[in-house]
Design a protein around this motif. Structure first.
Motif, PDB file in Angstrom:
ATOM      1  N   UNK A 123       0.803  -1.229   0.000  1.00 11.41           N
ATOM      2  CA  UNK A 123       0.000   0.000   0.000  1.00 11.41           C
ATOM      3  C   UNK A 123       0.835   1.278   0.000  1.00 11.41           C
ATOM      4  N   UNK A 124       2.158   1.137   0.120  1.00 11.04           N
ATOM      5  CA  UNK A 124       3.010   2.336   0.103  1.00 11.04           C
ATOM      6  C   UNK A 124       3.798   2.492  -1.187  1.00 11.04           C
ATOM      7  N   UNK A 125       3.410   1.747  -2.216  1.00 12.89           N
ATOM      8  CA  UNK A 125       4.145   1.800  -3.496  1.00 12.89           C
ATOM      9  C   UNK A 125       4.236   3.220  -4.037  1.00 12.89           C
ATOM     10  N   UNK A 126       5.418   3.532  -4.549  1.00 12.86           N
ATOM     11  CA  UNK A 126       5.662   4.836  -5.190  1.00 12.86           C
ATOM     12  C   UNK A 126       5.552   6.024  -4.239  1.00 12.86           C
ATOM     13  N   UNK A 127       5.655   5.758  -2.949  1.00 10.83           N
ATOM     14  CA  UNK A 127       5.662   6.859  -1.968  1.00 10.83           C
ATOM     15  C   UNK A 127       7.071   6.980  -1.403  1.00 10.83           C
ATOM     16  N   UNK A 128       7.439   8.203  -1.051  1.00  7.75           N
ATOM     17  CA  UNK A 128       8.802   8.441  -0.575  1.00  7.75           C
ATOM     18  C   UNK A 128       8.946   8.145   0.922  1.00  7.75           C
ATOM     19  N   UNK A 129       8.031   8.648   1.722  1.00  8.17           N
ATOM     20  CA  UNK A 129       8.118   8.445   3.173  1.00  8.17           C
ATOM     21  C   UNK A 129       6.928   7.591   3.610  1.00  8.17           C
ATOM     22  N   UNK A 130       7.208   6.349   3.947  1.00 11.31           N
ATOM     23  CA  UNK A 130       6.159   5.395   4.328  1.00 11.31           C
ATOM     24  C   UNK A 130       6.361   5.013   5.790  1.00 11.31           C
ATOM     25  N   UNK A 131       5.337   5.201   6.591  1.00 12.05           N
ATOM     26  CA  UNK A 131       5.392   4.763   7.990  1.00 12.05           C
ATOM     27  C   UNK A 131       4.490   3.548   8.130  1.00 12.05           C
ATOM     28  N   UNK A 132       5.032   2.519   8.754  1.00 16.22           N
ATOM     29  CA  UNK A 132       4.287   1.269   8.903  1.00 16.22           C
ATOM     30  C   UNK A 132       4.119   0.995  10.392  1.00 16.22           C
ATOM     31  N   UNK A 133       2.878   0.957  10.828  1.00 20.00           N
ATOM     32  CA  UNK A 133       2.591   0.742  12.254  1.00 20.00           C
ATOM     33  C   UNK A 133       1.911  -0.608  12.416  1.00 20.00           C
ATOM     34  N   UNK A 134       2.341  -1.372  13.390  1.00 23.94           N
ATOM     35  CA  UNK A 134       1.597  -2.586  13.712  1.00 23.94           C
ATOM     36  C   UNK A 134       1.189  -2.542  15.182  1.00 23.94           C
ATOM     37  N   UNK A 135      -0.083  -2.798  15.417  1.00 22.71           N
ATOM     38  CA  UNK A 135      -0.626  -2.750  16.776  1.00 22.71           C
ATOM     39  C   UNK A 135      -1.145  -4.139  17.116  1.00 22.71           C
ATOM     40  N   UNK A 136      -0.383  -4.858  17.910  1.00 25.21           N
ATOM     41  CA  UNK A 136      -0.759  -6.223  18.275  1.00 25.21           C
ATOM     42  C   UNK A 136      -0.248  -6.521  19.664  1.00 25.21           C
ATOM     43  N   UNK A 137       0.548  -7.580  19.795  1.00 30.16           N
ATOM     44  CA  UNK A 137       1.107  -7.884  21.117  1.00 30.16           C
ATOM     45  C   UNK A 137       2.041  -6.766  21.582  1.00 30.16           C
ATOM     46  N   UNK A 138       2.571  -6.029  20.651  1.00 35.38           N
ATOM     47  CA  UNK A 138       3.322  -4.809  20.957  1.00 35.38           C
ATOM     48  C   UNK A 138       2.905  -3.752  19.968  1.00 35.38           C
ATOM     49  N   UNK A 139       3.556  -2.597  20.028  1.00 35.02           N
ATOM     50  CA  UNK A 139       3.340  -1.581  18.995  1.00 35.02           C
ATOM     51  C   UNK A 139       4.688  -1.309  18.337  1.00 35.02           C
ATOM     52  N   UNK A 140       4.747  -1.531  17.031  1.00 42.61           N
ATOM     53  CA  UNK A 140       5.985  -1.292  16.295  1.00 42.61           C
ATOM     54  C   UNK A 140       5.754  -0.277  15.199  1.00 42.61           C
ATOM     55  N   UNK A 141       6.761   0.527  14.929  1.00 35.60           N
ATOM     56  CA  UNK A 141       6.666   1.501  13.840  1.00 35.60           C
ATOM     57  C   UNK A 141       7.943   1.413  13.009  1.00 35.60           C
ATOM     58  N   UNK A 142       7.797   1.159  11.716  1.00 35.37           N
ATOM     59  CA  UNK A 142       8.930   1.186  10.801  1.00 35.37           C
ATOM     60  C   UNK A 142       8.885   2.467   9.986  1.00 35.37           C
ATOM     61  N   UNK A 143      10.026   3.120   9.869  1.00 40.59           N
ATOM     62  CA  UNK A 143      10.111   4.340   9.066  1.00 40.59           C
ATOM     63  C   UNK A 143      10.876   3.988   7.797  1.00 40.59           C
TER      64      UNK A 143
END
Ligand code: ZN
Length: 301
Positions: A123-143
């Motif tokens: 879902x972030x194809x062709x975008x320059x700055x993509x933030x990916x958040x996962x909310x589950x057993x923990x909360x992770x954010x990839x920049x």
């Protein structure tokens, strides 16, 4: 030209997914329970040995692993898992463990690998700055910036940022073993279960848990928008399956920003900015194969 083959390892706290193929096409995969390093790694290695015989040599191997993880290629501990509650994995070096496969290896955190997959093929194809958040057993954010995960001396731990605790949530101490009421301590799946006794999806839609959760996650999104000026924020994970949560977050973000950010003025613009990921539970293994492809190109940052 014959397509090159890559290996991917999605190293999770409960299971390892190993695959051979390309980021666009997985040819063979196996799921191995995460028990102790000796057993899990030897099963993973025997899978790759078998595939090398049947399909051919691997041009590169990518590993996306649970953390904390040393992903600093200048560090003497590059590839080593840090102190983890899965105590027999503490100080275990995943790079070294797969060295016998005799191909270039690249490693990143599980959330960065999944974020990379979304940024390049999802879902972030062709975008320059993509933030990916996962909310589950923990909360992770990839920049992910220009198709590379952001790495510092250690990897960012945005899930553990401190946010203001909601006044209606005063008595809750939070569940983070390190910080108590950091964001993960307040808004991860285990925090919701500790506070209400069940998961968010099990609570009726008019239960205050839904608006509280949306408030915490919208503060995260607001802080990320102000920090990184992203082109897209992809927010997924088990907790995001709760009905209405994504729309509640978007509405709150509109309210919180108060028109301050020029490119985020209307609800349509917020909807285009904050979205669900597209690759589902395949993101981690696809991201690991992308890391393997990069290892073969010697694109280690
Ligand atoms: Zn914390």
């Amino acid at each position: 030209m014959v397509n090159q083959l890559y290996g991917g390892v999605e190293a999770g706290g409960t299971k390892f997914v190993c695959a051979v193929g390309t980021p666009n096409r997985i040819l063979k995969s196996v799921t191995i329970p995460t028990t102790n390093p000796d057993d899990t790694i030897s099963e993973a290695l025997s899978f790759f040995r078998k595939q090398k015989i049947e399909l051919g040599d691997l041009a590169g191997l990518g590993i996306g692993s649970f953390g904390p993880l040393d992903i600093n290629s200048d560090s003497s501990a590059f590839g080593r898992i840090g102190k983890t509650p899965k105590s027999n994995w503490s100080d275990f070096n995943l790079m070294t463990a797969f060295a016998e496969l005799n191909c270039p290896i690249n490693i990143d955190t599980d959330v960065n690998a999944a974020g990379l997959a979304e940024a390049i093929l999802g879902a972030g194809r062709n975008k320059k700055v993509v933030l990916y958040i996962t909310v589950g057993t923990g909360i992770g954010v990839g920049v992910i910036f220009n198709s590379l995960s952001f790495r510092g001396r250690d990897h960012p731990e945005i899930g553990h940022i401190l946010i203001q605790q909601d006044s209606q949530d005063d008595g809750f101490a939070g569940v983070c073993p390190y910080h108590g009421n950091c964001l993960e301590g307040l808004a991860s799946g285990p925090a919701i279960e500790k506070r209400w006794g069940v998961s968010l999806s099990q609570l009726p839609i008019d239960h205050p848990a839904h608006s509280l959760q949306a408030r915490y996650l919208s503060v995260l999104c607001m802080n990320l928008i102000l920090s990184f000026s992203p082109d897209v924020i992809l927010i997924g994970g088990g907790v995001m399956k709760a009905p209405g949560l994504l729309d509640n977050i978007r509405n709150n973000v509109m309210t919180l920003l108060k028109g301050y950010v020029p490119s985020v003025q209307t609800l349509d613009e917020v909807e285009a900015l904050i979205k669900m990921p597209r690759l589902g539970n395949q993101a981690g293994i696809i991201g690991s194969l992308l890391l393997g492809e990069r290892a073969s190109l010697i694109l280690l940052e």
